[in-house]
Design a protein around this motif. Structure first.
Motif, PDB file in Angstrom:
ATOM      1  N   THR A 131       2.071   5.894  -2.518  1.00 59.99           N
ATOM      2  CA  THR A 131       2.584   6.160  -1.179  1.00 59.99           C
ATOM      3  C   THR A 131       1.972   7.433  -0.615  1.00 59.99           C
ATOM      4  N   THR A 134      -1.456   6.632   0.562  1.00 63.33           N
ATOM      5  CA  THR A 134      -1.392   5.907   1.831  1.00 63.33           C
ATOM      6  C   THR A 134      -1.127   6.881   2.979  1.00 63.33           C
ATOM      7  N   CYS A 135      -0.182   7.771   2.781  1.00 63.71           N
ATOM      8  CA  CYS A 135       0.161   8.751   3.812  1.00 63.71           C
ATOM      9  C   CYS A 135      -0.981   9.734   4.040  1.00 63.71           C
ATOM     10  N   GLN A 136      -1.625  10.137   2.976  1.00 62.26           N
ATOM     11  CA  GLN A 136      -2.740  11.070   3.087  1.00 62.26           C
ATOM     12  C   GLN A 136      -3.885  10.445   3.876  1.00 62.26           C
ATOM     13  N   LYS A 138      -3.636   8.563   6.318  1.00 60.67           N
ATOM     14  CA  LYS A 138      -3.281   8.536   7.739  1.00 60.67           C
ATOM     15  C   LYS A 138      -3.450   9.886   8.423  1.00 60.67           C
ATOM     16  N   GLN A 181       3.403  15.937   8.621  1.00 61.12           N
ATOM     17  CA  GLN A 181       3.006  14.539   8.764  1.00 61.12           C
ATOM     18  C   GLN A 181       3.212  13.770   7.461  1.00 61.12           C
ATOM     19  N   LEU A 182       2.868  14.389   6.346  1.00 68.24           N
ATOM     20  CA  LEU A 182       3.070  13.719   5.060  1.00 68.24           C
ATOM     21  C   LEU A 182       4.551  13.487   4.805  1.00 68.24           C
ATOM     22  N   CYS A 185       5.759  10.584   6.929  1.00 70.04           N
ATOM     23  CA  CYS A 185       5.249   9.324   6.387  1.00 70.04           C
ATOM     24  C   CYS A 185       5.997   8.938   5.115  1.00 70.04           C
ATOM     25  N   LEU A 186       6.209   9.901   4.221  1.00 69.75           N
ATOM     26  CA  LEU A 186       6.934   9.613   2.982  1.00 69.75           C
ATOM     27  C   LEU A 186       8.367   9.158   3.290  1.00 69.75           C
ATOM     28  N   HIS A 189       8.537   5.636   4.265  1.00 69.57           N
ATOM     29  CA  HIS A 189       8.365   4.758   3.111  1.00 69.57           C
ATOM     30  C   HIS A 189       9.545   4.855   2.136  1.00 69.57           C
TER      31      HIS A 189
END
Length: 195
Positions: A131, A134-136, A138, A181-182, A185-186, A189
């Motif tokens: 995850t 994936t976030c990184q 973005k 941002q991370l 995003c986390l 998820h």
């Protein structure tokens, strides 16, 4: 007392170090093709610089130093061509001030990230890594470059500013925005704070 120098064996590099170099690169860049290209560039650069190999370090150490430099160069190129993420400029959702203290930039106590470990720690750690990757991916390229250089390559703020031609204040703004941002995003998820 004379120390015998070990002669490098470039014909064996791929067999001896290829997989390890690839795993190292893949842990630091976003996709397999990029990791493969970095390893290939590393081996070609090492071949070109073979005459300068003095044997003061092992072949493995020398190759990893070259690869690490290639990774930093990769992120420097990415940072020179930043992409603006809509997530950065949209006013929806929490802002940096909601998560970080204004005076020192540290997490606010009530917003500090909680531990993700539990009884199923290994599985959760693997899911977290996927995850986070994936976030990184973005993150805008400059934010990703700074984040990886700081938290994966563990360069100092001064080194990153020098490598990416950033001012100190710009570096800290990027770090804070990347963390924010991370975190967003986390949380999307399902890895947010417990209610």
């Amino acid at each position: 007392m004379s120390i015998a120098l070990i002669k490098p064996e470039p014909t064996l590099w791929v067999a001896r170090f290829g997989d390890e170099l690839y795993r190292f690169a893949l842990g630091r860049v976003s996709d397999e093709a990029c990791a493969e290209e970095l390893v290939q560039d590393t081996l070609l650069s090492a071949l070109d610089a073979l005459a300068s190999f003095r044997g003061e370090a092992s072949e493995r150490t020398w190759l990893f130093l070259i690869l690490r430099r290639k990774i930093i160069d990769h992120y420097r190129r990415q940072a020179r061509h930043p992409e603006v993420s809509l997530a950065v400029v949209t006013p929806d959702g929490p802002t940096e001030a909601d998560f970080f203290q204004e005076d020192n930039g540290h997490w606010r106590r009530e917003q500090y990230p909680t531990s993700w470990q539990s009884a199923d720690g290994a599985l959760e750690q693997q899911e977290l890594q996927q995850t986070l990757r994936t976030c990184q991916d973005k993150l805008p390229s400059q934010h990703a470059a700074v984040f990886v250089l700081r938290f994966v390559e563990e360069l100092t703020a001064e080194e990153i500013c020098k490598e990416l031609s950033l001012t100190s204040s710009n570096y800290w703004v990027i770090i804070h925005r990347a963390k924010l941002q991370l975190r967003r995003c986390l949380e999307k998820h399902g890895l947010g704070r417990a209610a």
